[in-house]
Write an enzyme that holds these catalytic residues in place. Structure first.
Site, short mmCIF file in Angstrom:
data_model
loop_
_atom_site.label_atom_id
_atom_site.label_comp_id
_atom_site.label_asym_id
_atom_site.label_seq_id
_atom_site.Cartn_x
_atom_site.Cartn_y
_atom_site.Cartn_z
N TRP A 48 2.49 -13.75 3.18
CA TRP A 48 2.40 -13.93 1.98
C TRP A 48 3.78 -14.71 1.55
O TRP A 48 4.95 -14.25 1.96
CB TRP A 48 2.73 -12.45 1.37
CG TRP A 48 2.96 -12.35 -0.15
CD1 TRP A 48 2.00 -12.73 -1.07
CD2 TRP A 48 3.77 -11.14 -0.62
NE1 TRP A 48 2.41 -12.35 -2.35
CE2 TRP A 48 3.34 -11.54 -2.09
CE3 TRP A 48 4.81 -10.43 -0.31
CZ2 TRP A 48 4.10 -10.52 -3.17
CZ3 TRP A 48 5.51 -9.97 -1.29
CH2 TRP A 48 5.18 -9.86 -2.75
N ASP A 73 5.33 -3.79 6.55
CA ASP A 73 5.15 -4.02 5.15
C ASP A 73 3.74 -3.78 4.67
O ASP A 73 2.79 -4.45 5.21
CB ASP A 73 5.40 -5.56 4.87
CG ASP A 73 5.38 -5.65 3.10
OD1 ASP A 73 5.51 -4.80 2.36
OD2 ASP A 73 4.84 -6.68 2.72
N LYS A 94 -1.33 -1.58 -5.63
CA LYS A 94 -2.87 -1.72 -5.71
C LYS A 94 -3.67 -0.18 -5.46
O LYS A 94 -4.49 -0.19 -5.90
CB LYS A 94 -3.11 -2.52 -4.20
CG LYS A 94 -2.13 -3.87 -3.91
CD LYS A 94 -2.28 -4.88 -4.67
CE LYS A 94 -0.97 -5.86 -4.68
NZ LYS A 94 -0.66 -7.11 -4.94
N1 PLP Z 1 3.82 -7.03 0.30
C1 PLP Z 1 2.68 -7.69 0.58
C2 PLP Z 1 1.81 -8.09 1.72
C3 PLP Z 1 1.99 -7.71 -0.69
O1 PLP Z 1 0.65 -8.52 -0.61
C4 PLP Z 1 2.53 -7.42 -1.92
C5 PLP Z 1 1.99 -7.62 -3.28
O2 PLP Z 1 1.89 -7.61 -4.23
C6 PLP Z 1 3.84 -6.85 -1.82
C7 PLP Z 1 4.27 -6.87 -0.52
C8 PLP Z 1 4.54 -6.48 -2.96
O3 PLP Z 1 3.96 -5.38 -3.81
P1 PLP Z 1 4.45 -5.15 -5.14
O4 PLP Z 1 3.48 -5.77 -5.94
O5 PLP Z 1 4.38 -3.69 -5.32
O6 PLP Z 1 5.97 -5.60 -5.30
O1 TYF Z 2 -0.78 -12.09 -2.79
C1 TYF Z 2 -1.09 -11.54 -4.04
O2 TYF Z 2 -1.75 -12.07 -4.60
C2 TYF Z 2 -0.34 -10.26 -4.36
C3 TYF Z 2 0.30 -10.36 -5.73
O3 TYF Z 2 4.67 -13.16 -7.02
C4 TYF Z 2 1.32 -10.92 -5.99
O4 TYF Z 2 0.65 -9.83 -3.58
C5 TYF Z 2 1.42 -12.45 -6.04
C6 TYF Z 2 2.55 -13.24 -6.27
C7 TYF Z 2 3.82 -12.50 -6.75
C8 TYF Z 2 3.73 -10.94 -6.82
C9 TYF Z 2 2.67 -10.32 -6.51
#
Ligand code: PLP
Ligand code: TYF
Length: 398
Positions: free
Chosen positions: A130, A211, A246
């Protein structure tokens, strides 16, 4: 005064979502950002959350500050959800948990903490990961490297190379791992592979940072936490960040947690103290409403059971969309290897589509994927899946 400040190019995922919202294409379909949509194309309000809201509205409690570490009941419920009710590390009080500002806030507080107490350590993330993992750890001043993960040629996991790389890392290196529903690839390690990796992490005295943002979207709430619980049983120190964005469909309430599994109760107490200090330096205390909702759900057996069932519904719908898209693609493109769709887990799939193909899908058909080829499978539904399959087939045939 501020002339020297350069413009911010934006977060690529968020920017694409904004472009989607502005697009006038009559059949536009959002398969980009990780949002779970129901079959009617709505971001759901879970029934368990709706009932918790009604209870809270009745109670009409004051909106006071939470302590730095967050709400006690929320933290306890979070620990039980992540580590399991009968977890030996919870029984021994060896886990220091704070409520965090979403999963992202947990990553950042964890990163700051590790930078302070392991200043020479670098963080290793999967290739790819990510994007925000890199942004957050770099923001905390940590050096970032990638270990091999995704094999483009086979659209599967390069486990031997991954293990080989991690087996050479210096002690105290931080290894960021996703216990389930890997973002962005949808490719998870098997249990056998975790059982090979965990002793390497332990023997080399590495710091695993688990994570978990999609607990329950893979195989089940308990099943998806298996790697975390296996590590806990192995008797090793590690860090967990988790997000309820989510699985509670509570994205904007910013509800997550950061947990350190320590060697003793005393060590956990000291770590908790320093996590509180870290919170105080940045935002003082976490937000209240999401924690109230989640602790009401998880602390009320009937609502907790309902949550479990609603997470199962979301998981089953995603799986059903995976199978349906696979069948449609195989029917339209007999040569297509769409097998990846049902091998991968969680909200995302790496389709193997190139950036140019993704651009054509968006421009010609209004179907939005990330340019890496990542598709958010949870954006598919009975009404749009045929159009997505036909559009993908057209582009792959061309
Ligand atoms: N870690 C991963 C792998 C994610 O896809 C996300 C997505 O949003 C997060 C952390 C962060 O979560 P949050 O939206 O609760 O900050
Ligand atoms: O990867 C995604 O689409 C989710 C949502 O700055 C997300 O994790 C995407 C970008 C971001 C925060 C959350």
């Amino acid at each position: 005064m501020f002339k020297h400040i350069p413009p911010y190019p934006g977060d690529p995922i968020m920017s694409l979502f904004e472009a989607f919202q502005k697009d006038h294409h009559p059949r536009k379909i959002n398969l980009s950002i990780g949002l779970y949509y129901d079959n009617e194309n709505n971001i759901p309000v879970l029934e368990c959350v709706r009932r918790a809201k009604a209870l809270l509205a009745n109670e009409d409690k004051p909106h006071t500050y939470l302590p730095m570490e967050g709400m006690a009941l929320y933290r306890q419920m979070l620990q039980e959800t992540v580590f399991g009710k009968d977890s030996p590390v919870l029984r021994d009080k060896r886990v220091a948990t704070i409520q965090s500002v979403g999963g992202s806030g947990a990553l950042r507080i964890g990163a700051d903490f590790l930078k302070t107490y392991f200043p020479g350590s670098a963080v290793w993330v999967s290739d790819p990961t990510w994007d925000n993992h890199q942004v957050i750890f770099a923001g905390a001043g940590l050096e970032i490297h990638a270990y091999p993960y995704y094999d483009e040629l086979t659209n599967s996991l390069k486990f031997e190379q991954m293990l080989g790389c991690i087996s050479t890392l210096p002690a105290h290196s931080i290894v960021l791992l996703q216990p389930c529903c890997h973002n962005p690839t949808g490719i998870d390690m098997s249990r056998e592979q975790w059982l090979e990796l965990i002793p390497v992490l332990q023997q080399r005295r590495l710091i695993p940072f688990m994570d978990m943002a999609y607990q329950g979207f893979g195989d089940g709430l308990d099943e998806d936490a298996w790697a975390i619980r296996t590590m806990a049983n192995a008797g090793m120190p590690f860090v967990v960040s988790n997000s309820f964005s989510k699985n509670f469909s509570l994205y904007g309430e910013r509800s997550g947690g950061l947990s350190f599994v320590a060697a003793s109760e005393a060590e956990a107490t000291t770590i908790l103290g320093q996590l509180k200090a870290a919170v105080r330096r940045i935002y003082s205390s976490p937000p209240l409403y999401g924690a109230r909702l989640i602790s009401t759900v998880l602390g009320t057996p009937e609502l907790a059971a309902q949550w479990d069932a609603e997470v199962a519904q979301m998981r089953i719908r995603i799986r059903h969309m995976r199978t349906s898209l696979q069948q449609l693609l195989q029917h339209k493109l007999s040569e297509a290897a769409a097998g990846y769709l049902t091998e991968q887990r969680g909200m995302f799939s790496y389709t193997g589509l190139s950036a140019a193909e993704v651009d054509r899908l968006r421009e010609e058909q209004g179907v939005y994927l990330l340019r890496s080829g990542r598709m958010c499978v949870a954006g598919l539904n009975e009404a749009n899946i045929e159009h997505v399959a036909a559009s993908m087939a057209d582009i792959l045939r061309a």
